[in-house]
Scaffold this motif. Structure first.
Motif, mmCIF file in Angstrom:
data_model
loop_
_atom_site.group_PDB
_atom_site.id
_atom_site.type_symbol
_atom_site.label_atom_id
_atom_site.label_comp_id
_atom_site.label_asym_id
_atom_site.label_seq_id
_atom_site.Cartn_x
_atom_site.Cartn_y
_atom_site.Cartn_z
ATOM 1 N N LEU A 101 0.669 -1.315 -0.063
ATOM 2 C CA LEU A 101 0.053 0.010 0.124
ATOM 3 C C LEU A 101 1.069 1.043 0.007
ATOM 4 N N GLU A 102 0.584 2.119 -0.859
ATOM 5 C CA GLU A 102 1.433 3.402 -1.104
ATOM 6 C C GLU A 102 0.799 4.682 -1.694
ATOM 7 N N PHE A 103 0.775 5.549 -1.090
ATOM 8 C CA PHE A 103 0.139 7.047 -1.635
ATOM 9 C C PHE A 103 1.238 7.908 -1.880
ATOM 10 N N ILE A 104 0.575 8.971 -2.482
ATOM 11 C CA ILE A 104 1.524 10.251 -2.828
ATOM 12 C C ILE A 104 1.062 11.078 -1.889
ATOM 13 N N ASN A 105 1.679 11.881 -0.965
ATOM 14 C CA ASN A 105 1.225 12.872 -0.084
ATOM 15 C C ASN A 105 2.285 13.944 -0.147
ATOM 16 N N ASN A 106 1.750 15.086 -0.565
ATOM 17 C CA ASN A 106 2.793 16.187 -0.638
ATOM 18 C C ASN A 106 3.626 15.947 -1.336
ATOM 19 N N GLY A 107 3.759 15.292 -2.354
ATOM 20 C CA GLY A 107 4.993 14.852 -3.294
ATOM 21 C C GLY A 107 5.747 13.922 -2.854
ATOM 22 N N SER A 108 5.534 13.207 -1.557
ATOM 23 C CA SER A 108 6.122 12.124 -1.025
ATOM 24 C C SER A 108 5.547 10.995 -0.977
ATOM 25 N N LYS A 109 6.161 9.888 -1.297
ATOM 26 C CA LYS A 109 5.410 8.534 -1.058
ATOM 27 C C LYS A 109 5.388 8.149 0.352
ATOM 28 N N ILE A 110 4.411 7.547 0.573
ATOM 29 C CA ILE A 110 4.098 7.146 2.006
ATOM 30 C C ILE A 110 3.800 5.517 1.886
ATOM 31 N N TYR A 111 4.428 4.457 2.657
ATOM 32 C CA TYR A 111 4.139 3.175 2.598
ATOM 33 C C TYR A 111 3.420 2.735 3.801
ATOM 34 N N SER A 112 2.861 1.281 3.603
ATOM 35 C CA SER A 112 2.330 0.392 4.547
ATOM 36 C C SER A 112 1.688 1.025 5.643
ATOM 37 N N ASN A 113 2.295 0.857 6.875
ATOM 38 C CA ASN A 113 1.487 1.427 8.124
ATOM 39 C C ASN A 113 1.248 2.854 8.130
ATOM 40 N N GLU A 114 2.288 3.714 7.274
ATOM 41 C CA GLU A 114 2.348 4.872 7.288
ATOM 42 C C GLU A 114 1.179 5.517 6.551
ATOM 43 N N ALA A 115 1.074 4.787 5.491
ATOM 44 C CA ALA A 115 -0.100 5.169 4.549
ATOM 45 C C ALA A 115 -1.497 4.846 5.019
ATOM 46 N N LEU A 116 -1.479 3.798 5.967
ATOM 47 C CA LEU A 116 -2.749 3.472 6.846
ATOM 48 C C LEU A 116 -3.071 4.484 7.574
ATOM 49 N N TYR A 117 -1.855 4.816 8.351
ATOM 50 C CA TYR A 117 -2.170 5.956 9.309
ATOM 51 C C TYR A 117 -2.693 7.185 8.522
ATOM 52 N N PHE A 118 -2.279 7.586 7.391
ATOM 53 C CA PHE A 118 -2.664 8.569 6.700
ATOM 54 C C PHE A 118 -4.109 8.797 6.366
ATOM 55 N N LEU A 119 -4.589 7.600 5.993
ATOM 56 C CA LEU A 119 -6.056 7.121 5.907
ATOM 57 C C LEU A 119 -6.936 7.544 7.155
ATOM 58 N N TYR A 120 -6.336 7.059 8.137
ATOM 59 C CA TYR A 120 -7.155 7.029 9.521
ATOM 60 C C TYR A 120 -7.022 8.533 9.793
ATOM 61 N N GLU A 121 -6.101 9.042 9.624
ATOM 62 C CA GLU A 121 -5.997 10.693 10.045
ATOM 63 C C GLU A 121 -6.850 11.564 9.167
ATOM 64 N N ASN A 122 -7.074 11.248 8.009
ATOM 65 C CA ASN A 122 -7.518 12.192 6.948
ATOM 66 C C ASN A 122 -9.047 12.020 6.703
ATOM 67 N N LEU A 123 -9.595 10.650 6.942
ATOM 68 C CA LEU A 123 -10.719 10.373 6.517
ATOM 69 C C LEU A 123 -11.743 10.894 7.754
ATOM 70 N N GLU A 124 -12.812 11.691 7.310
ATOM 71 C CA GLU A 124 -13.634 12.028 8.276
ATOM 72 C C GLU A 124 -14.611 11.049 8.843
ATOM 73 N N PRO A 125 -14.654 10.965 10.008
ATOM 74 C CA PRO A 125 -15.633 9.896 10.650
ATOM 75 C C PRO A 125 -17.118 10.018 10.094
ATOM 76 N N ILE A 126 -17.843 8.715 9.667
ATOM 77 C CA ILE A 126 -19.044 8.881 9.095
ATOM 78 C C ILE A 126 -19.622 7.539 9.556
ATOM 79 N N SER A 127 -20.755 7.864 10.509
ATOM 80 C CA SER A 127 -21.515 6.695 11.092
ATOM 81 C C SER A 127 -22.994 6.402 10.495
#
Length: 255
Positions: A101-127
């Motif tokens: 799993l990898e994403f581009i965040n602000n021009g930098s690649k983030i991988y694995s748990n860091e990418a998962l943490y990126f989603l966790y921090e940036n996805l707004e909670p919808i219940s």
């Protein structure tokens, strides 16, 4: 429990037989002094030999039953061990998928748990908790419109890698669920193994999957009410159809 019962029963039989063997000659000498009478009296106890033979047969039967019980318990322990190992094999598959799993965040690649943490921090909670009717879900969607649009943009930006990750991990969950449900483990043991699996996933993944599912579900169901463009929702629909984990392990009702 059954093994303990048969063990106690065998012990009681052995003690009873030992007691009869000890008491019989003592009682014979104590109550009968005439040797001839002793012989006649002793002959009358031929049935005692039959009794001991019956006890010996009972002992054989009990031994066979205990062996069968031990064999069944050994088989179950072996099955439980295999299923436990299978859970950890699926966890290894999940870890390998996460490594890709990898994403581009602000021009930098983030991988694995860091990418998962990126989603966790940036996805707004919808219940969708306590929103059981269509009207209640519509109100929930209208109140969370800004969060839904923000989540959709994030999901679209990471769509290809995110979909690949969900496809890989979903196969782990489906396989594990099918194998556990068709196994002969008790319900408690199945639940325990699923809990082991979930606990090893950590707290981020279930929350991420829940927010992604709820976002895409509400966006699809209330696209007109939320004024969402068709192209904004069509690119993420595949994700909604692939999230089986949320239904299997969190008992969500698929719409």
């Amino acid at each position: 429990m059954k093994q303990n019962y048969y063990t106690r029963l065998s012990l009681y039989i052995i003690l009873s037989v030992s007691l009869i063997i000890i008491i019989y000659p003592i009682g014979l000498n104590f109550f009968i002094s005439d040797p001839n009478s002793k012989g006649t009296f002793g002959d009358s106890f031929g049935a005692l030999n039959t009794f001991f033979s019956a006890l010996a047969f009972c002992g054989i039967v009990i031994s066979i039953v205990m062996q069968k019980q031990n064999l069944e318990e050994s088989k179950y322990e072996y099955l439980h061990e295999r299923m436990t190992n299978f859970v950890y094999v699926q966890l290894e598959r999940y870890e390998k998928a996460l490594e890709k799993l990898e994403f581009i965040n602000n021009g930098s690649k983030i991988y694995s748990n860091e990418a998962l943490y990126f989603l966790y921090e940036n996805l707004e909670p919808i219940s969708l908790n306590f929103a059981n009717t269509r009207e209640e879900r519509l109100n929930r969607a209208l109140n969370a419109r800004k969060a839904i649009l923000q989540n959709l943009n994030l999901i679209k930006d990471t769509n290809n890698k995110l979909l690949s990750f969900i496809l890989s991990t979903d196969n782990c969950f489906l396989t594990l669920n099918e194998i556990l449900n068709t196994s002969k483990l008790t319900l408690n043991d199945k639940t325990e193994l699923k809990d082991i699996f979930n606990n090893n996933l950590g707290f981020m993944f279930p929350r991420i999957i829940e927010n992604i599912y709820n976002t895409v579900y509400l966006a699809r169901m209330f696209r007109f009410e939320l004024a969402i463009e068709p192209h904004d929702i069509s690119s993420v629909m595949n994700i909604l159809n692939r999230i089986n984990y949320f239904h299997i392990f969190h008992h969500s009702k698929k719409a």
